[in-house]
Motif scaffolding. Structure first.
Motif, PDB file in Angstrom:
ATOM      1  N   GLY A  73      -3.993   3.488   6.026  1.00 31.78           N
ATOM      2  CA  GLY A  73      -3.468   2.385   5.814  1.00 31.78           C
ATOM      3  C   GLY A  73      -2.136   1.822   5.236  1.00 31.78           C
ATOM      4  N   ASN A 126       1.596   1.365   3.887  1.00 31.91           N
ATOM      5  CA  ASN A 126       2.708   0.994   4.435  1.00 31.91           C
ATOM      6  C   ASN A 126       4.017   1.073   3.719  1.00 31.91           C
ATOM      7  OD1 ASN A 126       2.505  -0.939   2.440  1.00 31.91           O
ATOM      8  ND2 ASN A 126       1.525  -2.363   3.592  1.00 31.91           N
ATOM      9  N   TRP A 171      -8.250  -0.451   3.113  1.00 30.84           N
ATOM     10  CA  TRP A 171      -7.162  -0.487   3.880  1.00 30.84           C
ATOM     11  C   TRP A 171      -7.709  -0.456   5.529  1.00 30.84           C
ATOM     12  CZ3 TRP A 171      -3.073   3.166   1.064  1.00 30.84           C
ATOM     13  CH2 TRP A 171      -2.949   2.730  -0.083  1.00 30.84           C
ATOM     14  N   ARG A 172      -8.701  -1.066   5.700  1.00 31.50           N
ATOM     15  CA  ARG A 172      -9.095  -0.923   7.043  1.00 31.50           C
ATOM     16  C   ARG A 172      -8.144  -1.348   8.194  1.00 31.50           C
ATOM     17  NH1 ARG A 172     -15.281  -3.176   9.221  1.00 31.50           N
ATOM     18  NH2 ARG A 172     -14.786  -2.328  11.600  1.00 31.50           N
ATOM     19  N   TYR A 173      -7.587  -2.509   7.695  1.00 34.70           N
ATOM     20  CA  TYR A 173      -6.953  -3.343   8.647  1.00 34.70           C
ATOM     21  C   TYR A 173      -5.511  -3.292   8.327  1.00 34.70           C
ATOM     22  CZ  TYR A 173     -11.249  -5.368   9.996  1.00 34.70           C
ATOM     23  OH  TYR A 173     -12.457  -5.758  10.554  1.00 34.70           O
ATOM     24  N   PRO A 174      -4.507  -3.459   9.279  1.00 39.29           N
ATOM     25  CA  PRO A 174      -3.170  -3.266   8.881  1.00 39.29           C
ATOM     26  C   PRO A 174      -2.461  -4.362   7.971  1.00 39.29           C
ATOM     27  CG  PRO A 174      -3.191  -3.381  11.073  1.00 39.29           C
ATOM     28  CD  PRO A 174      -4.671  -3.665  10.688  1.00 39.29           C
ATOM     29  N   SER A 190      -5.916 -10.262   8.682  1.00 38.88           N
ATOM     30  CA  SER A 190      -5.255  -8.991   9.593  1.00 38.88           C
ATOM     31  C   SER A 190      -6.339  -8.234  10.605  1.00 38.88           C
ATOM     32  CB  SER A 190      -4.664  -8.131   8.421  1.00 38.88           C
ATOM     33  OG  SER A 190      -5.775  -7.822   7.740  1.00 38.88           O
ATOM     34  N   LYS A 227      -9.306   4.143   4.342  1.00 37.79           N
ATOM     35  CA  LYS A 227      -9.119   3.790   5.687  1.00 37.79           C
ATOM     36  C   LYS A 227     -10.341   3.071   6.330  1.00 37.79           C
ATOM     37  CE  LYS A 227      -9.751   6.749   9.873  1.00 37.79           C
ATOM     38  NZ  LYS A 227      -9.841   8.099  10.424  1.00 37.79           N
ATOM     39  N   ARG A 276       0.882  -1.185   0.000  1.00 37.58           N
ATOM     40  CA  ARG A 276       0.027  -0.009  -0.060  1.00 37.58           C
ATOM     41  C   ARG A 276       0.953   1.397  -0.163  1.00 37.58           C
ATOM     42  NH1 ARG A 276      -3.968  -1.649   5.031  1.00 37.58           N
ATOM     43  NH2 ARG A 276      -5.028  -3.658   3.836  1.00 37.58           N
ATOM     44  N   GLN A 316      -0.761   7.425   7.036  1.00 38.20           N
ATOM     45  CA  GLN A 316      -0.737   6.421   8.127  1.00 38.20           C
ATOM     46  C   GLN A 316      -2.134   6.108   8.552  1.00 38.20           C
ATOM     47  OE1 GLN A 316       0.942   7.447  11.701  1.00 38.20           O
ATOM     48  NE2 GLN A 316       1.153   5.137  12.463  1.00 38.20           N
ATOM     49  N   LYS A 317      -3.204   7.181   8.689  1.00 35.20           N
ATOM     50  CA  LYS A 317      -4.382   6.798   8.990  1.00 35.20           C
ATOM     51  C   LYS A 317      -5.238   6.009   7.965  1.00 35.20           C
ATOM     52  CE  LYS A 317      -4.775  11.261  11.488  1.00 35.20           C
ATOM     53  NZ  LYS A 317      -5.113  12.563  11.471  1.00 35.20           N
TER      54      LYS A 317
END
Length: 489
Positions: free
Chosen positions: A55, A57, A376-379, A443, A372, A21, A52-53
């Motif tokens: 998601g 990486n 990409w809700r979860y890490p 995840s 968000k 991501r 970062q918010k």
């Protein structure tokens, strides 16, 4: 029906445990000119916080747009895109690449140093520093469409670029080295690349000048790969080519498109690089919309999925264009949901790169909010790259909760390591409620991916039973075995 499809796609996307991501942060558009050190750091901090918010990486940070540097270099001059004048250091003094590595790692993101290998001057640059490569060796570049390009046919230019990259890798803790689609210049009507004489003198037995140019770029990509492996084998080497490899009319294996071609016009044989293992990930720039007349997004993502599966395939997405055009199946919304469905349908696709970071941060078309809350809700961990290494760290030791003056903390100890790929540099922390089956393949139970060997626990009254699991990660996110602890919160 459209709403149901969106719900299904969202649910699938949210469960991806390994997914690239990323976002490009470029300087060549002049977004940092005139800012000064403090304002630029504030701007970058805000962008990183928002990404970062969402998601994200991974960050592609442009550090060498025209044989210059957004970092401290003894080889190339400071970039005018940082200070306004090439060769002039920033004041107050700082090193943007060093600072960005620290900031990204603090937020659990990878930092990939993004360089433009051959471009030596953009159209808008009017002054070159005395120590710039073109100032020192003008015969090693050629002028084209208001730019200067280091001649890819010269071996000394390949050596020079690899020397620059080796210097970056030795002095900076980057996670990746990223190049985009600037090899030979984008063609301009009526203008020829002035390398016919060099071809005659140094053809290497190749009869066609197009084949010779591809040979030059191929040699460079292989040499750059070898340079990276020799200096830091864990650093990922990625390329972001133009979105069309070849049109069907040029090659029976080409895509049903009608546009500029990597192979024929930029002399970039991307599939050779992928299939020979010279690059570690590929990010075709699929900036068009679904239904584009000359370059349909759906046709292209399917073509790359079929032909580019030997390395992780990440799709370069144009944020603004995605939200500008309506979903062909639902005129009431834009194309993000439809594009994400295509990501899910094409098995070799393992991530997204956003063009560009600021557009996502500005939340045009609610793009950031949708990432968000949905996609990409979860890490997510990075896609696996077993061709770099299959090894992993051993289990963490001494996992236990401890009361401290700062609150209830979960502590552990790093495992011992004998090599870079068995060293733990990060940790994944999972949480499972009482009676919930421990499943590390999803995840949704990840509560943190941290550099520290501890995490603060959300203690309430000690009546809630749950299980925490910690796994170690090495530099390329290979995950070691799990250790669990039952805790009352």
């Amino acid at each position: 029906m459209a709403a149901l499809l969106l719900l299904i796609a969202t649910a699938v996307q949210a469960q991806q445990k390994r997914e690239f991501r990323g976002a490009w942060i470029q300087c060549v558009n002049g977004q940092f000119l005139g800012m000064g050190t403090e304002q630029m750091q504030q701007t970058l901090s805000y962008q990183l916080d928002e990404l970062q918010k969402m998601g994200a990486n991974a960050i592609m940070f442009q550090v060498r747009p025209e044989c210059d540097a957004l970092y401290e270099s003894s080889i190339e001059p400071w970039s005018r895109f940082l200070t306004g004048r090439q060769g002039q250091p920033p004041s107050p003094y700082w090193d943007p690449l060093k600072w960005m590595i620290e900031q990204c790692h603090k937020r659990g993101m990878e930092l990939h140093a993004w360089i433009n290998p051959y471009r030596a001057k953009t159209k808008t640059t009017t002054e070159l520093a005395a120590n710039h490569i073109v100032s020192r060796y003008p015969m090693r570049s050629f002028a084209y469409d208001g730019q200067y390009i280091l001649n890819p046919g010269m071996a000394e230019n390949r050596e020079y670029i690899c020397n620059v990259v080796g210097d970056i890798l030795r002095r900076y803790d980057v996670d990746g080295l990223h190049i985009d689609d600037y090899f030979y210049p984008y063609p301009v009507a009526g203008e020829n690349i002035p390398d016919a004489e060099l071809f005659r003198q140094n053809s290497n037995g190749i009869a066609d000048i197009g084949d010779w140019r591809r040979y030059n770029v191929n040699r460079f990509v292989e040499q750059l790969h070898d340079t990276i492996v020799a200096v830091k084998p864990w650093v990922k080497f990625g390329v972001s080519p133009f979105g069309i490899y070849r049109n069907k009319k040029s090659d029976s294996n080409g895509s049903y498109t009608n546009g500029l071609q990597n192979y024929d016009d930029l002399y970039a044989d991307v599939l050779m690089w992928v299939n020979n293992g010279w690059i570690d990930y590929c990010v075709p720039q699929l900036y068009w919309q679904i239904g584009h007349n000359a370059a349909d997004y759906k046709e292209l993502i399917r073509w790359w999925n079929r032909n580019c599966g030997n390395r992780p395939l990440i799709i370069g997405e144009d944020v603004e264009r995605t939200v500008k055009f309506a979903d062909p199946y639902n005129a009431n919304t834009h194309q993000l949901a439809a594009k994400m469905r295509l990501h899910d349908e094409n098995r070799n696709v393992c991530g997204t790169m956003l063009w560009y970071a600021k557009a996502a941060v500005d939340n045009v078309g609610n793009y950031a909010t949708l990432l968000k809350n949905n996609y990409w809700r979860y890490p997510a961990l990075q896609p696996e790259m077993p061709f770099i290494s299959k090894r992993e760290p051993k289990k963490v030791k001494k996992l236990k909760p401890v009361w401290t003056s700062g609150g209830y903390m979960l502590f552990w100890t790093a495992p011992k390591a004998k090599s870079w790929d068995t060293e733990a540099v990060k940790y994944v922390v999972y949480r499972f409620e009482k009676g919930e089956k421990i499943n590390l393949n999803s995840s949704k139970n990840i509560v943190g991916i941290v550099q520290d060997e501890y995490m603060k626990l959300p203690y309430h009254d000690g009546k809630k039973k749950c299980t925490y699991v910690v796994t170690p990660l090495n530099r390329i996110d290979n995950e070691g075995k799990a250790v669990k602890a039952k805790i009352r919160l």
